[in-house]
Design a protein around this motif. Structure first.
Motif, short mmCIF file in Angstrom:
data_model
loop_
_atom_site.label_atom_id
_atom_site.label_comp_id
_atom_site.label_asym_id
_atom_site.label_seq_id
_atom_site.Cartn_x
_atom_site.Cartn_y
_atom_site.Cartn_z
N LEU A 196 -9.69 3.83 -5.38
CA LEU A 196 -9.99 2.51 -5.94
C LEU A 196 -8.79 1.58 -5.83
CD1 LEU A 196 -12.02 3.46 -9.12
CD2 LEU A 196 -12.87 2.51 -6.97
N ASP A 197 -7.60 2.11 -6.01
CA ASP A 197 -6.41 1.29 -5.87
C ASP A 197 -6.22 0.80 -4.44
OD1 ASP A 197 -4.20 -0.01 -6.84
OD2 ASP A 197 -2.87 1.73 -6.70
N VAL A 198 -6.51 1.66 -3.48
CA VAL A 198 -6.40 1.27 -2.07
C VAL A 198 -7.45 0.21 -1.73
CG1 VAL A 198 -6.77 2.08 0.29
CG2 VAL A 198 -5.31 3.37 -1.25
N LEU A 199 -8.67 0.38 -2.24
CA LEU A 199 -9.74 -0.56 -1.90
C LEU A 199 -9.61 -1.90 -2.62
CD1 LEU A 199 -12.81 1.84 -1.90
CD2 LEU A 199 -11.61 0.89 0.07
N LEU A 200 -9.08 -1.90 -3.84
CA LEU A 200 -9.06 -3.13 -4.64
C LEU A 200 -7.75 -3.89 -4.56
CD1 LEU A 200 -10.97 -1.85 -7.78
CD2 LEU A 200 -11.87 -3.10 -5.82
N ALA A 201 -6.65 -3.21 -4.29
CA ALA A 201 -5.35 -3.88 -4.22
C ALA A 201 -4.98 -4.12 -2.76
CB ALA A 201 -4.28 -3.05 -4.91
N ALA A 202 -4.48 -5.28 -2.47
CA ALA A 202 -4.18 -5.64 -1.08
C ALA A 202 -2.92 -4.92 -0.58
CB ALA A 202 -4.00 -7.14 -0.96
N SER A 203 -1.90 -4.84 -1.40
CA SER A 203 -0.65 -4.22 -0.96
C SER A 203 -0.40 -2.94 -1.73
CB SER A 203 0.51 -5.19 -1.17
OG SER A 203 0.62 -5.49 -2.54
N SER A 204 -1.16 -1.92 -1.43
CA SER A 204 -1.04 -0.66 -2.16
C SER A 204 -0.63 0.46 -1.21
CB SER A 204 -2.36 -0.32 -2.85
OG SER A 204 -3.39 -0.25 -1.88
N GLY A 205 0.56 0.34 -0.66
CA GLY A 205 1.06 1.35 0.26
C GLY A 205 1.33 2.68 -0.43
N ARG A 206 1.86 2.61 -1.64
CA ARG A 206 2.15 3.83 -2.39
C ARG A 206 0.87 4.59 -2.73
NH1 ARG A 206 6.87 6.55 -3.21
NH2 ARG A 206 6.85 7.60 -5.19
N ALA A 207 -0.18 3.86 -3.11
CA ALA A 207 -1.45 4.50 -3.43
C ALA A 207 -2.07 5.14 -2.20
CB ALA A 207 -2.43 3.49 -4.03
N PHE A 208 -1.88 4.53 -1.03
CA PHE A 208 -2.42 5.11 0.19
C PHE A 208 -1.71 6.41 0.54
CE2 PHE A 208 -2.77 5.26 4.90
CZ PHE A 208 -4.15 5.46 4.95
N VAL A 209 -0.41 6.46 0.33
CA VAL A 209 0.35 7.69 0.57
C VAL A 209 -0.10 8.78 -0.39
CG1 VAL A 209 2.66 8.70 0.44
CG2 VAL A 209 2.32 6.52 1.57
N GLU A 210 -0.28 8.44 -1.66
CA GLU A 210 -0.76 9.41 -2.64
C GLU A 210 -2.17 9.88 -2.31
OE1 GLU A 210 -0.38 7.59 -6.44
OE2 GLU A 210 1.81 7.61 -6.39
N LEU A 211 -3.03 8.96 -1.87
CA LEU A 211 -4.39 9.33 -1.48
C LEU A 211 -4.38 10.29 -0.30
CD1 LEU A 211 -7.46 8.91 -1.83
CD2 LEU A 211 -7.26 7.02 -0.22
N GLN A 212 -3.53 10.04 0.68
CA GLN A 212 -3.44 10.95 1.82
C GLN A 212 -3.02 12.34 1.39
OE1 GLN A 212 -0.66 8.92 4.35
NE2 GLN A 212 -2.27 7.97 5.57
N GLY A 213 -2.05 12.42 0.49
CA GLY A 213 -1.60 13.73 0.00
C GLY A 213 -2.68 14.46 -0.77
N LYS A 214 -3.38 13.74 -1.63
CA LYS A 214 -4.44 14.37 -2.42
C LYS A 214 -5.59 14.84 -1.53
CE LYS A 214 -3.89 12.30 -6.98
NZ LYS A 214 -4.57 11.54 -8.03
N VAL A 215 -5.97 14.02 -0.58
CA VAL A 215 -7.08 14.40 0.30
C VAL A 215 -6.70 15.62 1.14
CG1 VAL A 215 -8.42 13.64 2.30
CG2 VAL A 215 -8.17 12.14 0.35
N ALA A 216 -5.48 15.63 1.67
CA ALA A 216 -5.04 16.77 2.47
C ALA A 216 -4.98 18.05 1.65
CB ALA A 216 -3.68 16.47 3.09
#
Length: 99
Positions: A60-80
């Motif tokens: 949700l943070d990646v989809l709703l926030a425009a500059s959420s690089g940290r959330a994208f990194v965390e999402l990648q780690g969680k998904v992996a």
């Protein structure tokens, strides 16, 4: 002085945490399922739903926030980590004789 960790370290630590958490929980659920007569497909579906809920805040943070690089990194780690756990934990449970 405050230093931020590189993205690779954050991603790897979150992936290992999710792998251990979901892997151990999935093996324990297989043991309980074998004792109580639960269907393994129901346990698998429940853990897929739990992994989606686990990844939902960062998604949700990646989809709703425009500059959420940290959330994208965390999402990648969680998904992996969740994907590896959901792939490897049934193999471990099968080797232990619970599936």
């Amino acid at each position: 002085m405050w230093h931020s960790l590189p993205d690779e370290y954050v991603r790897a630590q979150i992936a290992v945490g999710a792998l251990v958490m979901f892997g151990v929980a999935r093996v324990v659920a297989a043991v309980l399922g074998a004792q109580h007569g639960w269907r393994i497909s129901a346990v698998t579906r429940a853990f897929i739903a739990l992994s989606v809920v686990f990844c939902l805040p960062q998604l949700l943070d990646v989809l709703l926030a425009a500059s959420s690089g940290r959330a994208f990194v965390e999402l990648q780690g969680k998904v992996a980590g969740c994907a590896l756990a959901l792939f490897c934990a049934p193999i471990v449970s099968h080797r232990l004789g619970y599936e």
